[in-house]
Structures are given as C-alpha cells and as structure tokens.
Design an enzyme around this catalytic site. Structure first.
Site, PDB file in Angstrom:
ATOM      1  N   HIS A  94       2.540 -43.566   3.436  1.00 32.89           N
ATOM      2  CA  HIS A  94       2.581 -44.887   2.786  1.00 32.89           C
ATOM      3  C   HIS A  94       3.348 -45.866   3.659  1.00 32.89           C
ATOM      4  O   HIS A  94       4.191 -45.468   4.467  1.00 32.89           O
ATOM      5  CB  HIS A  94       3.259 -44.796   1.411  1.00 32.89           C
ATOM      6  CG  HIS A  94       4.713 -44.423   1.505  1.00 32.89           C
ATOM      7  ND1 HIS A  94       5.137 -43.124   1.670  1.00 32.89           N
ATOM      8  CD2 HIS A  94       5.835 -45.183   1.506  1.00 32.89           C
ATOM      9  CE1 HIS A  94       6.455 -43.098   1.756  1.00 32.89           C
ATOM     10  NE2 HIS A  94       6.913 -44.335   1.674  1.00 32.89           N
ATOM     11  N   LYS A 148      13.127 -51.265   6.277  1.00 26.28           N
ATOM     12  CA  LYS A 148      13.906 -50.022   6.198  1.00 26.28           C
ATOM     13  C   LYS A 148      12.971 -48.828   6.269  1.00 26.28           C
ATOM     14  O   LYS A 148      11.794 -48.935   5.912  1.00 26.28           O
ATOM     15  CB  LYS A 148      14.724 -49.989   4.906  1.00 26.28           C
ATOM     16  CG  LYS A 148      13.846 -50.044   3.667  1.00 26.28           C
ATOM     17  CD  LYS A 148      14.661 -50.100   2.407  1.00 26.28           C
ATOM     18  CE  LYS A 148      13.785 -50.134   1.188  1.00 26.28           C
ATOM     19  NZ  LYS A 148      12.924 -48.968   1.015  1.00 26.28           N
ATOM     20  N   ASP A 190      10.634 -53.778  -2.213  1.00 22.92           N
ATOM     21  CA  ASP A 190       9.391 -53.061  -1.870  1.00 22.92           C
ATOM     22  C   ASP A 190       8.161 -53.396  -2.728  1.00 22.92           C
ATOM     23  O   ASP A 190       7.429 -52.490  -3.148  1.00 22.92           O
ATOM     24  CB  ASP A 190       9.630 -51.541  -1.922  1.00 22.92           C
ATOM     25  CG  ASP A 190      10.694 -51.056  -0.933  1.00 22.92           C
ATOM     26  OD1 ASP A 190      11.280 -51.892  -0.219  1.00 22.92           O
ATOM     27  OD2 ASP A 190      10.949 -49.828  -0.883  1.00 22.92           O
ATOM     28  N   HIS A 242       7.422 -47.600   7.683  1.00 21.75           N
ATOM     29  CA  HIS A 242       7.498 -46.285   8.330  1.00 21.75           C
ATOM     30  C   HIS A 242       6.541 -46.177   9.517  1.00 21.75           C
ATOM     31  O   HIS A 242       5.357 -46.533   9.390  1.00 21.75           O
ATOM     32  CB  HIS A 242       7.105 -45.192   7.341  1.00 21.75           C
ATOM     33  CG  HIS A 242       7.955 -45.109   6.104  1.00 21.75           C
ATOM     34  ND1 HIS A 242       9.322 -45.053   6.135  1.00 21.75           N
ATOM     35  CD2 HIS A 242       7.604 -45.045   4.786  1.00 21.75           C
ATOM     36  CE1 HIS A 242       9.784 -44.961   4.891  1.00 21.75           C
ATOM     37  NE2 HIS A 242       8.774 -44.964   4.062  1.00 21.75           N
ATOM     38  N   CYS A 299      13.906 -46.582  -4.794  1.00 22.18           N
ATOM     39  CA  CYS A 299      14.530 -47.606  -3.942  1.00 22.18           C
ATOM     40  C   CYS A 299      15.396 -48.596  -4.717  1.00 22.18           C
ATOM     41  O   CYS A 299      16.446 -49.015  -4.226  1.00 22.18           O
ATOM     42  CB  CYS A 299      13.472 -48.289  -3.091  1.00 22.18           C
ATOM     43  SG  CYS A 299      12.806 -47.137  -1.847  1.00 22.18           S
TER      44      CYS A 299
END
Ligand code: VGL
Ligand code: ZN
Length: 197
Positions: A81, A106, A8, A48, A151
């Site tokens: 985010h 993810k 990430d 997301h 994460c």
C-alpha cells in the site's frame, strides 16, 4: 496556536484502495470544513518504497494481517500500500490540500515502518514533526484521519507524551479494527491523556 493534523487520507486507505478502511472517504468533507478553524494544517502521507519491510509480500510464506519480528519488535504485515509515486499513495482527490502548510511523509525507510507522525516504529527515530510544530509555537493539536487504531492512535499518544495538548476528533476518523485494535487504541489514548471528542 492550534494545528489540525490530518493523518493519511490517501486513496489506498479509502474504499477501492489496497488497505481500504471502511468509510475512509466519508470523513473528507468534514475534514475540509474543519481546516478553517486552525492556525496551521499538516497533512501526513504514508509513503513506502516498493518492497517495504511492512508488506507481507516482502516476507515469503507470510500473509497480510499476520505479524513478523523486526529488529525493533513485532510488526503487523500489510498488503502492499501507499507505494511511492502510485495513485494509491496520492491523497483522496476531494481532500483540500491547498490549505496544508506542511505535507509530512513517513514510512520511507525500507526497514522501518512508521505509524506515528512523530516517531518511526522503532519508537526512537524522529520524523521532525515535533520540531516543526514547536518552532511555529503550536501547542494544541487536533488529529483526524485514517486509521483511528494505527496511525492516528500512535500519533496521538506520541504527541501527548511529548507534551502537546491533543484531541482526536473521532467522528472524522475511521478504524481498521484488527482483533480488537480499536478498543485497545481508545484505552491507550485515554491513558496517555488524549481527549477523545
Ligand atoms: C496505516 C497500516 C499501515 C495507517 C499505515 O495509516 O493507519 N496503517 N500503514
Ligand atoms: Zn503503511
């Protein structure tokens, strides 16, 4: 076979981003340099849909960094985010994406968050990464990226539990550190058999 798993490193987790991690951008050059030492490089990307259930803005009366009860357990609520297609969801511009064999996204299911690169936050739904690594004969993983206590932590513990040899290169990670979450994460990773380098 050894893989570098880069967690990430996206604009929203870097200074100026929606969920900025202090010094998040300071690890990019080192991560780029590490890539040459591995048989495979995997980048993960928090991804997301707008209105995701992990966003405080999706829960009237709730504020970022509070919690809510989801069908799968307690979920921390975050500022909006890494919304699909936005600049915040893009990788940091200096991250070397050319060396990546796989980009794993993810957190794309509206009702479930996914900290780990292996299992979503219900701790059951697989992302497919385990199968990818095993079918390539990869047994040894080094994790770097953001954030150490969310994460990176969840991914490292899941990987160790699945039987991979796991090292977290701490100097190439940065933490959010919410209410002692960093020291809890370090204890949890050690207990799971993760090497903290
Ligand atoms: C992360 C909070 C929410 C992370 C992702 O990459 O550590 N943290 N989504
Ligand atoms: Zn997220």
């Amino acid at each position: 076979m050894r893989a570098l798993i880069v967690i990430d490193i996206q604009n929203d987790f870097c200074p100026g981003g929606a969920l900025a991690v202090t010094g998040g951008d300071a690890i990019v050059a080192q991560v780029n340099d590490m890539m040459a030492q591995f048989d495979a490089v995997v980048l993960t990307q928090d991804w997301h849909p707008a209105g995701h259930s992990s966003f405080a803005s999706s829960h009237p009366g709730k504020a970022p960094f509070g919690t809510t009860e989801m069908p799968y357990g307690t979920q921390v609520l975050w500022p909006d985010h890494c919304v699909i297609g936005t600049d915040g969801a893009a990788f940091h511009p200096a991250l070397n994406g050319d060396r990546a064999d796989l980009v794993l996204r993810k957190g794309f299911r509206p009702g479930i968050d996914s900290y780990s690169a292996f299992f979503e936050n219900d701790r059951k739904t697989p992302t497919g990464l385990e199968g990818y690594l095993r079918t390539r004969g990869i047994e040894d993983l080094t994790l770097v990226g953001l954030a150490t206590d969310f994460c990176v932590n969840y991914s490292a513990v899941d990987a160790a539990t699945l039987g991979f040899r796991v090292t977290v290169a701490q100097e190439a990670c940065r933490a959010i550190d919410l209410d002692g979450s960093l020291s809890a994460a370090l204890d949890g990773m050690r207990a799971a058999g993760v090497t903290l380098a």
